[in-house]
Enzyme design. Structure first.
Site: not given
Length: 319
Positions: A85, A135, A137, A176, A206, A234, A236
Site C-alpha cells: 500500500h 486507508h 495507501e 488506486t 489501477c 480491502s 478494492n
C-alpha cells in the site's frame, strides 16, 4: 413396497469473473516477502499487512514473516519489508537511520501516484486527493509531500465544502482502488468547481481495480447473488460489492467459504463469484466447492479482459 422418494439435486450456475483475484502488484509484494525470507532467513518483519488478506498473511507467517504496525516494533538488525500500500517517506528514512535492511513492496502503480504528488507540489499546486480516510495507501501518499500540501475528499459533497480561493493552483490525484464510477463523479464535480484544476495524464485507479469492476458489471445482471471474496479492510473488494449492488444484485463480502450460510443460496439458480485483488485463487476454488455441495453445478467464466502485466522485483532480490 414403494421405492424411497428421491429428489434431483437443483442445478446451480456459477458465473466466475475474469479477471479476478491477485493483481501484478500483489503477486510482486508476496514474492518480495518470500524471497526476503529465503535470502535473510526467518524472521523477516513486515510493516503492516503486506496485502489485505488474512489467508495470505497467515501463509507468510508460517514461512517466517512477522507482521507489525510500526517500525519501532522491528528489532535492530532485522530485515523489514514495507507493504504494497506504500508508506510515508519518513518510514524508509527512519529504517535507513537505524541501519535496517529494508525492502519496499509498494505497488509500482501506487509509487507512480507518489511521484505525481511530488511533481505537483514542486510545481506550486495544492493537491486535492480523492480517497478513503485512514486507508494505508492514503496515509502513504500524504506522507510523500510536506504537511498541508494535500486535502482529502471522499465524496461529491466534500467537493462542495472546499473553500479554495479563485485562481489558487490546484491538482487532483486519486487512490488506486476506488470505485471507477464514484471517482468519475467526484472528478467531474472538481472540474466544474475549479475549471483550472490539473489532473493526471492517465487515471490513477489501477488497471486491476477497473478490470475487476467491469467484470462484475458484466455478470451481476445475470445473477441472483454475487459473492465477493476479500477482506473487510480491502478497498478494492468493498468496491466490488458496491458495483454488484448498483447493478441491482444483492452481494456479500466473504473471506472464506466457511462464512457462506446455506440460506444465502437456497433459491439461487445463478450465482456470481469474484475475488478482490488480494485474494488468492485457492479461495475461489474453495467457494466453488462449498456452493456446489449437493447441487448440480455448472461453472462459467465471464471474461471481460486479459491481464499479463508483471512488475519487476527490487534490485536487492532481482537475482
Amino acid at each position: 413396497m414403494n421405492a424411497p422418494f428421491q429428489t434431483t439435486p437443483r442445478p446451480l450456475t456459477v458465473l466466475v469473473a475474469a479477471p479476478r483475484g491477485f493483481c501484478a502488484g500483489v503477486d510482486r509484494a508476496i514474492e518480495i516477502v518470500e524471497r526476503a525470507i529465503q535470502r535473510y532467513g526467518a524472521p523477516v518483519y513486515v510493516r503492516h499487512e503486506i496485502v489485505h488478506n488474512r489467508f495470505v498473511v497467515d501463509a507468510l507467517k508460517a514461512k517466517g514473516a512477522i507482521f507489525v504496525e510500526e517500525l519501532d516494533e522491528v528489532p535492530d538488525g532485522a530485515p523489514v519489508v514495507f507493504s504494497a500500500h506504500g508508506v510515508p517517506k519518513a518510514v524508509p528514512a527512519a529504517a535507513t537511520n537505524r541501519g535496517l535492511d529494508w525492502l519496499d513492496a509498494t505497488c509500482p502503480l501506487v509509487s507512480k501516484v507518489h511521484r505525481q504528488a511530488e511533481r505537483q507540489v514542486e510545481a506550486g499546486r495544492h493537491i486535492v486527493f480523492i480517497g478513503h480516510r485512514g486507508h494505508p495507501e492514503v496515509l502513504g501518499t500524504f506522507g510523500q509531500v510536506p504537511e498541508g500540501s494535500m486535502t482529502l475528499v471522499e465524496t461529491v459533497d466534500d467537493v462542495a465544502g472546499l473553500t479554495f480561493a479563485d485562481g489558487k493552483p490546484l491538482a487532483f490525484l486519486t487512490q488506486t482502488t476506488l470505485s471507477v464510477d464514484d471517482t468519475a463523479a467526484i472528478v467531474a464535480a472538481l472540474k466544474a468547481r475549479y475549471p483550472g484544476i490539473v489532473g493526471p495524464k492517465a487515471e490513477d485507479i489501477c488497471y486491476a481495480t477497473s478490470n475487476r469492476q467491469e467484470a462484475v458489471k458484466a455478470l451481476a445482471p445475470r445473477c441472483q447473488l454475487v459473492l465477493v471474496i476479500g477482506a473487510p479492510n480491502s478497498s478494492n473488494s468493498l468496491r466490488l460489492v458496491e458495483v454488484a449492488e448498483r447493478c441491482g444484485t444483492p452481494s456479500r463480502l466473504i473471506q472464506r467459504a466457511a462464512e457462506i450460510e446455506d440460506g444465502w443460496i437456497d433459491g439461487v439458480e445463478t450465482l456470481g463469484l469474484t475475488a478482490g485483488a488480494s485474494a488468492p485463487e485457492a479461495l475461489v476454488e474453495e467457494v466453488i466447492a462449498r456452493v456446489g455441495a449437493g447441487r448440480v453445478i455448472t461453472v462459467e467464466q465471464v471474461v471481460t479482459a486479459q491481464e499479463n502485466i508483471v512488475f519487476k522485483l527490487p534490485r536487492q532480490l532481482a537475482d
